[in-house]
Design a protein around this motif. Structure first.
Motif, mmCIF file in Angstrom:
data_model
loop_
_atom_site.group_PDB
_atom_site.id
_atom_site.type_symbol
_atom_site.label_atom_id
_atom_site.label_comp_id
_atom_site.label_asym_id
_atom_site.label_seq_id
_atom_site.Cartn_x
_atom_site.Cartn_y
_atom_site.Cartn_z
ATOM 1 N N MET A 83 15.735 3.177 -1.664
ATOM 2 C CA MET A 83 15.171 4.377 -2.291
ATOM 3 C C MET A 83 14.234 4.047 -3.450
ATOM 4 O O MET A 83 13.321 4.811 -3.751
ATOM 5 C CB MET A 83 16.303 5.291 -2.793
ATOM 6 C CG MET A 83 16.967 6.052 -1.684
ATOM 7 S SD MET A 83 17.462 7.701 -2.200
ATOM 8 C CE MET A 83 18.793 7.316 -3.291
ATOM 9 N N VAL A 84 14.476 2.910 -4.125
ATOM 10 C CA VAL A 84 13.582 2.512 -5.221
ATOM 11 C C VAL A 84 12.324 1.847 -4.667
ATOM 12 O O VAL A 84 11.203 2.148 -5.088
ATOM 13 C CB VAL A 84 14.313 1.561 -6.201
ATOM 14 C CG1 VAL A 84 13.333 0.943 -7.179
ATOM 15 C CG2 VAL A 84 15.397 2.317 -6.954
ATOM 16 N N PRO A 117 9.283 4.307 -2.442
ATOM 17 C CA PRO A 117 8.168 4.993 -3.112
ATOM 18 C C PRO A 117 7.210 4.035 -3.817
ATOM 19 O O PRO A 117 6.001 4.298 -3.866
ATOM 20 C CB PRO A 117 8.849 5.930 -4.117
ATOM 21 C CG PRO A 117 10.226 5.443 -4.263
ATOM 22 C CD PRO A 117 10.584 4.746 -3.006
ATOM 23 N N LEU A 118 7.748 2.909 -4.353
ATOM 24 C CA LEU A 118 6.867 1.933 -5.001
ATOM 25 C C LEU A 118 5.879 1.363 -3.987
ATOM 26 O O LEU A 118 4.682 1.237 -4.246
ATOM 27 C CB LEU A 118 7.694 0.791 -5.609
ATOM 28 C CG LEU A 118 8.436 1.103 -6.902
ATOM 29 C CD1 LEU A 118 9.349 -0.047 -7.270
ATOM 30 C CD2 LEU A 118 7.454 1.383 -8.031
ATOM 31 N N ARG A 129 5.045 2.779 -1.133
ATOM 32 C CA ARG A 129 4.141 3.836 -0.672
ATOM 33 C C ARG A 129 3.000 4.061 -1.655
ATOM 34 O O ARG A 129 1.849 4.268 -1.263
ATOM 35 C CB ARG A 129 4.918 5.148 -0.499
ATOM 36 C CG ARG A 129 5.295 5.441 0.920
ATOM 37 C CD ARG A 129 5.981 6.774 1.034
ATOM 38 N NE ARG A 129 5.096 7.905 0.813
ATOM 39 C CZ ARG A 129 5.511 9.124 0.491
ATOM 40 N NH1 ARG A 129 6.788 9.364 0.348
ATOM 41 N NH2 ARG A 129 4.663 10.102 0.316
ATOM 42 N N LEU A 130 3.339 4.014 -2.966
ATOM 43 C CA LEU A 130 2.315 4.232 -3.987
ATOM 44 C C LEU A 130 1.272 3.119 -3.954
ATOM 45 O O LEU A 130 0.062 3.368 -4.017
ATOM 46 C CB LEU A 130 2.968 4.315 -5.379
ATOM 47 C CG LEU A 130 2.055 4.761 -6.516
ATOM 48 C CD1 LEU A 130 1.616 6.193 -6.323
ATOM 49 C CD2 LEU A 130 2.732 4.597 -7.862
ATOM 50 N N LEU A 148 -0.884 3.544 -0.899
ATOM 51 C CA LEU A 148 -1.794 4.678 -1.083
ATOM 52 C C LEU A 148 -2.973 4.296 -1.965
ATOM 53 O O LEU A 148 -4.133 4.593 -1.656
ATOM 54 C CB LEU A 148 -1.020 5.841 -1.707
ATOM 55 C CG LEU A 148 -1.814 7.106 -2.011
ATOM 56 C CD1 LEU A 148 -2.264 7.781 -0.740
ATOM 57 C CD2 LEU A 148 -0.972 8.082 -2.838
ATOM 58 N N LYS A 149 -2.678 3.576 -3.053
ATOM 59 C CA LYS A 149 -3.751 3.157 -3.963
ATOM 60 C C LYS A 149 -4.742 2.243 -3.257
ATOM 61 O O LYS A 149 -5.955 2.384 -3.408
ATOM 62 C CB LYS A 149 -3.158 2.422 -5.168
ATOM 63 C CG LYS A 149 -2.624 3.347 -6.247
ATOM 64 C CD LYS A 149 -2.085 2.513 -7.384
ATOM 65 C CE LYS A 149 -1.497 3.382 -8.473
ATOM 66 N NZ LYS A 149 -0.738 2.561 -9.447
ATOM 67 N N ARG A 204 -5.357 2.108 -0.049
ATOM 68 C CA ARG A 204 -6.118 2.870 0.941
ATOM 69 C C ARG A 204 -7.224 3.684 0.266
ATOM 70 O O ARG A 204 -8.375 3.700 0.717
ATOM 71 C CB ARG A 204 -5.162 3.797 1.699
ATOM 72 C CG ARG A 204 -5.708 4.296 3.007
ATOM 73 C CD ARG A 204 -4.675 5.066 3.799
ATOM 74 N NE ARG A 204 -4.371 6.354 3.215
ATOM 75 C CZ ARG A 204 -3.145 6.810 2.991
ATOM 76 N NH1 ARG A 204 -2.100 6.069 3.278
ATOM 77 N NH2 ARG A 204 -2.957 7.994 2.470
ATOM 78 N N LEU A 205 -6.860 4.349 -0.847
ATOM 79 C CA LEU A 205 -7.851 5.179 -1.551
ATOM 80 C C LEU A 205 -8.975 4.314 -2.103
ATOM 81 O O LEU A 205 -10.136 4.706 -2.084
ATOM 82 C CB LEU A 205 -7.170 5.954 -2.683
ATOM 83 C CG LEU A 205 -6.213 7.061 -2.254
ATOM 84 C CD1 LEU A 205 -5.586 7.727 -3.460
ATOM 85 C CD2 LEU A 205 -6.927 8.108 -1.410
ATOM 86 N N LYS A 206 -8.613 3.139 -2.591
ATOM 87 C CA LYS A 206 -9.624 2.261 -3.170
ATOM 88 C C LYS A 206 -10.619 1.798 -2.101
ATOM 89 O O LYS A 206 -11.829 1.771 -2.325
ATOM 90 C CB LYS A 206 -8.951 1.051 -3.819
ATOM 91 C CG LYS A 206 -9.948 0.016 -4.280
ATOM 92 C CD LYS A 206 -9.520 -0.661 -5.533
ATOM 93 C CE LYS A 206 -10.712 -1.426 -6.085
ATOM 94 N NZ LYS A 206 -10.394 -2.168 -7.278
ATOM 95 N N ARG A 261 -11.365 3.376 0.633
ATOM 96 C CA ARG A 261 -12.199 4.517 1.006
ATOM 97 C C ARG A 261 -13.283 4.767 -0.056
ATOM 98 O O ARG A 261 -14.432 5.021 0.256
ATOM 99 C CB ARG A 261 -11.339 5.766 1.159
ATOM 100 C CG ARG A 261 -12.064 6.894 1.863
ATOM 101 C CD ARG A 261 -11.373 8.209 1.666
ATOM 102 N NE ARG A 261 -10.080 8.249 2.348
ATOM 103 C CZ ARG A 261 -9.150 9.192 2.120
ATOM 104 N NH1 ARG A 261 -9.369 10.128 1.225
ATOM 105 N NH2 ARG A 261 -8.030 9.199 2.780
ATOM 106 N N LEU A 262 -12.877 4.641 -1.312
ATOM 107 C CA LEU A 262 -13.781 4.910 -2.422
ATOM 108 C C LEU A 262 -14.911 3.887 -2.458
ATOM 109 O O LEU A 262 -16.091 4.238 -2.629
ATOM 110 C CB LEU A 262 -12.986 4.864 -3.736
ATOM 111 C CG LEU A 262 -13.461 5.785 -4.842
ATOM 112 C CD1 LEU A 262 -13.417 7.228 -4.376
ATOM 113 C CD2 LEU A 262 -12.594 5.606 -6.079
ATOM 114 N N LEU A 314 -17.331 4.482 0.332
ATOM 115 C CA LEU A 314 -18.163 5.636 0.005
ATOM 116 C C LEU A 314 -19.306 5.223 -0.918
ATOM 117 O O LEU A 314 -20.462 5.591 -0.737
ATOM 118 C CB LEU A 314 -17.290 6.699 -0.679
ATOM 119 C CG LEU A 314 -17.563 8.152 -0.349
ATOM 120 C CD1 LEU A 314 -17.266 8.411 1.120
ATOM 121 C CD2 LEU A 314 -16.680 9.052 -1.214
ATOM 122 N N GLU A 315 -18.960 4.402 -1.919
ATOM 123 C CA GLU A 315 -19.949 3.982 -2.908
ATOM 124 C C GLU A 315 -21.019 3.095 -2.290
ATOM 125 O O GLU A 315 -22.203 3.234 -2.566
ATOM 126 C CB GLU A 315 -19.259 3.245 -4.060
ATOM 127 C CG GLU A 315 -18.850 4.208 -5.157
ATOM 128 C CD GLU A 315 -17.956 3.556 -6.191
ATOM 129 O OE1 GLU A 315 -17.800 2.311 -6.154
ATOM 130 O OE2 GLU A 315 -17.413 4.294 -7.018
#
Lengths: 64, 247
Positions: free
Chosen positions: A34-35, A38-39, A41-42, A45-46, A48-50, A52-53, A56-57
């Motif tokens: 449980m600990v 989420p760590l 996943r976070l 997620l970061k 993946r977003l990076k 994509r970002l 885009l740039e």
């Protein structure tokens, strides 16, 4: 002071060892998952977003 | 002025940053307390004069049970706040609280069953305490499943908030079940009013573990909240800033 006289006493617990150790093992494993979940996943997620970002740039700069 | 903290709770970037700072020392503290509490409970407490060593399960069974009940109130209060004030963060907290609460309730039932075998001679009995805990598990799972069942997420949040508020009626029932319908499950040994019927050598490690699991619950809630926040606001400026800080 430890209640038990020896490590094997601690392990057997006068016959109750399997019940007690099973509970503590499940408890600690479930909490660990449980600990960590989420760590993990976070972080994913970061990343993946990076990606994509930055994609885009680089698109925007090549269009200019 | 005194109410500015409440408005800050509605600000996603503030919650994200603040929870990150909080977790940096809260999470190691919670983990250390749980590990120490387990060692204390397993090896350094005296055995129960009637149950022997099987009672050592109390140091995980009672804390997870207590926090699974308290966690339901956290979820219901978050649901109420999101219904009344439309606070996004409260809505997310409600959704994050559901699976955590379900896991804790499951742990309470499992450790209770394993404790029941050497003590009562059976893993399971349909008595009031255990049955109402099963209802709690299904309420948690219900909130979780209900949210996933709706395509319209605004509607889903409202339905979940109402379900979790209605479900609060179960919490006092669970709490009082051991007194109202006396069966195999023993009544509470720690009392808020009057003399506790538990020796200090067992009470202190138990209280220690209850605090530890409460702390860990707070950490899990914040961790889940951070993931949900960043996920749902990925396109905002603050999220971009957070993401660009990643190496």
């Amino acid at each position: 002071m430890m209640h038990f006289d020896s490590w094997s006493d601690l392990w057997v617990m006068a016959g109750h060892g399997p019940y007690v150790w099973f509970c503590y093992a499940v408890f600690l494993c479930v909490l660990a998952v449980m600990v960590v979940h989420p760590l993990w996943r976070l972080a994913a997620l970061k990343r993946r977003l990076k990606r994509r970002l930055s994609a885009l740039e680089s698109n925007q700069t090549s269009e200019e | 002025m005194a109410w500015t903290w409440f408005h800050r709770l509605g600000s996603s970037p503030w919650v994200y940053r603040f929870s990150g700072t909080l977790l940096r020392f809260l999470l190691p503290l919670a983990i250390a307390m749980i590990v120490l509490g387990c060692i204390w409970g397993i090896a350094f407490t005296p055995p129960d004069f009637r149950q022997g060593n099987s009672y050592r399960i109390i140091y995980i069974h009672v804390p997870v049970s207590v926090v699974s009940l308290a966690g339901y109130y956290v979820m219901a209060v978050a649901g109420a706040v999101s219904l009344i004030w439309r606070l996004k963060v409260a809505d997310m907290a409600m959704r994050v609280a559901a699976p955590i609460g379900a896991v804790l309730t499951f742990l309470a039932l499992l450790t209770g069953a394993v404790w029941g075998k050497p003590t009562w001679g059976t893993f399971w009995v349909w008595d009031a305490r255990i049955t109402s805990m099963v209802v709690l598990l299904f309420l948690y799972l219900g909130v979780f499943a209900l949210y996933e069942a709706f395509d319209n997420k605004t509607l889903a949040s409202k339905a979940c908030a109402i379900l979790s508020l209605v479900g609060t009626v179960n919490i006092p029932i669970i709490y009082k079940s051991v007194d109202w319908w006396y069966s195999l499950h023993q009544p509470a040994s720690i009392k808020f009013t009057g003399e506790s019927t538990i020796d200090p050598s067992m009470l202190y490690p138990l209280l220690w573990m209850i605090v530890a699991v409460y702390l860990l619950y707070a950490c899990l809630l914040l961790l889940g909240l951070r993931v949900t926040l960043l996920e749902s606001e990925a396109k905002t400026a603050w999220a971009r800033k957070v993401v660009m800080e990643v190496k």
